[in-house]
Design a protein around this motif. Structure first.
Motif, PDB file in Angstrom:
ATOM      1  N   THR A  71      -5.090   0.435  -9.849  1.00 23.10           N
ATOM      2  CA  THR A  71      -4.394   0.870  -8.656  1.00 23.10           C
ATOM      3  C   THR A  71      -4.220   2.132  -8.213  1.00 23.10           C
ATOM      4  O   THR A  71      -3.957   2.512  -7.000  1.00 23.10           O
ATOM      5  N   TYR A 128       0.988  -1.133  -0.086  1.00 22.38           N
ATOM      6  CA  TYR A 128       0.092  -0.034  -0.006  1.00 22.38           C
ATOM      7  C   TYR A 128       0.891   1.398  -0.182  1.00 22.38           C
ATOM      8  O   TYR A 128       1.605   1.400   0.961  1.00 22.38           O
ATOM      9  N   PRO A 174      -5.137  -0.264  -1.553  1.00 21.43           N
ATOM     10  CA  PRO A 174      -4.316  -0.979  -1.023  1.00 21.43           C
ATOM     11  C   PRO A 174      -4.466  -2.569  -1.782  1.00 21.43           C
ATOM     12  O   PRO A 174      -5.410  -2.757  -2.319  1.00 21.43           O
TER      13      PRO A 174
END
Length: 365
Positions: free
Chosen positions: A302, A96, A340
């Motif tokens: 992401t 993360y 994450p």
């Protein structure tokens, strides 16, 4: 018109081939990879157009390029997996990028005020409720003098973590930021692979003892392209792209040398700042398996920034002698510029199959 089509066909072909050509040969190939999704969509549309125009030659040519672009489909989209095979000896790993806990102006009052910097509070609480066995965090921030942003102390209170933290300390005031590996298992060895001049980009590792086995956890964060804030100077923009692409290639070579010499099985957590069809990605993927490709779902994007929301730059990779049970991109938690990633793994030889389950993510109401 034929000359234009010939130019486009050559350009699109080189864009698709750029994945397999090192920027050492020509740095521009590292830029062309960013165009691959657009090439795919454009070729599909233009092939349909030429089909209705009865231009068979152009239709077949653009359609062929489109089908070639589907080589990257597996890195872009994954259908839903059936679930995780439960293993009592499995361990969970989080990767993360926490964006320095919403850092804007480090020493501003608003940054240290939970009522103003609500995203920092959300990130910290989310980490508390979703504390995996191993955490690899990029752009971590810690201030030992702040009750609000004393993040290491806060996490260590929640779980019995053993930490490894590499940071740039600009001031002798307890403020630090960089890469961190947190583990509930013993860390028996640790070190740096490389560290950038800025102090927070780089790669670190920790050898972690899990039961009777040892695995190597690597946390890597490649530098961003560092594009100029004013985009009206093409020469400066091209220069920044060139430096960033060549820097990534250099950092990849350092990382690959380290991975190839590893005496242990590896799990690599990374913010590559590169798309999943880049030369950097495929080079790493030639050595390690990608968790999203094996157990991901959907597009798996992401990045949560203002631009380029359609790319997957954060990844988990793992060695062939490690079993991946489940993998999730937590794309409904938006406090950071990144989402994450959580994977569940075990080591071959210690695997005892059980019932089907799924990773669960907890949100603090």
């Amino acid at each position: 018109m034929r000359i234009l089509h010939l130019f486009l066909i050559i350009f699109f072909s080189f864009s698709l081939l750029s994945t397999f050509i090192s920027p050492d040969i020509f740095w521009g190939f590292g830029f062309l990879v960013f165009l691959i999704p657009f090439v795919s969509i454009f070729c599909l549309l233009i092939s349909i157009y030429n089909f209705f125009k009865l231009k068979t030659g152009f239709f077949l040519t653009y359609l062929a390029i489109f089908f070639c672009s589907l080589y990257h489909f597996n890195t872009t989209y994954q259908f839903s997996s059936l679930g995780e095979i439960k293993d009592d000896k499995a361990f969970s790993v989080m990767s993360y990028n926490v964006s320095f806990f919403n850092k804007k102006q480090t020493f501003s009052k608003e940054y240290y005020d939970p009522s103003h910097n609500t995203k920092a509070f959300q990130i910290r609480e989310w980490l508390s409720y979703n504390s995996t066995d191993i955490m690899c965090l990029q752009e971590f921030f810690d201030d030992i003098n702040s009750p609000f942003l004393n993040n290491i102390q806060h996490l260590l209170k929640i779980q019995d973590y053993k930490k490894y933290f590499v940071f740039e300390q600009k001031h002798d005031n307890g403020i630090s930021g960089g890469l961190i590996i947190l583990s509930k298992y013993p860390i028996i060895n640790k070190g740096q692979i490389f560290l950038s001049d800025n102090g927070y980009n780089g790669a670190i590792f920790a050898d972690i003892k899990i039961n009777n086995d040892t695995i190597r956890i690597v946390n890597a964060h490649f530098e961003s392209m560092q594009l100029p804030t004013k985009r009206n100077n093409p020469k400066e923009l091209i220069g920044s792209l060139k430096r960033g692409i060549l820097k990534h290639n250099y950092q990849t070579n350092l990382l690959m040398d380290f991975l190839e010499e590893s005496q242990y099985e590896v799990i690599l957590c990374s913010d590559l700042n590169e798309p999943s069809y880049s030369h950097v990605y495929y080079k790493i993927n030639s050595l390690l398996r990608n968790s999203f490709e094996e157990k991901g779902e959907g597009f798996g994007f992401t990045y949560n920034g203002n631009l380029l929301k359609f790319i997957r730059i954060d990844n988990q990779f793992y060695s062939k002698n490690i079993i991946l049970h489940d993998f999730k991109t937590i794309n409904d938690f938006r406090a950071s510029k990144h989402f994450p990633l959580i994977g569940s793994y075990s080591i071959k030889g210690n695997f005892t199959p059980g019932y089907i389950t799924k990773l669960e993510v907890v949100y603090n109401e």
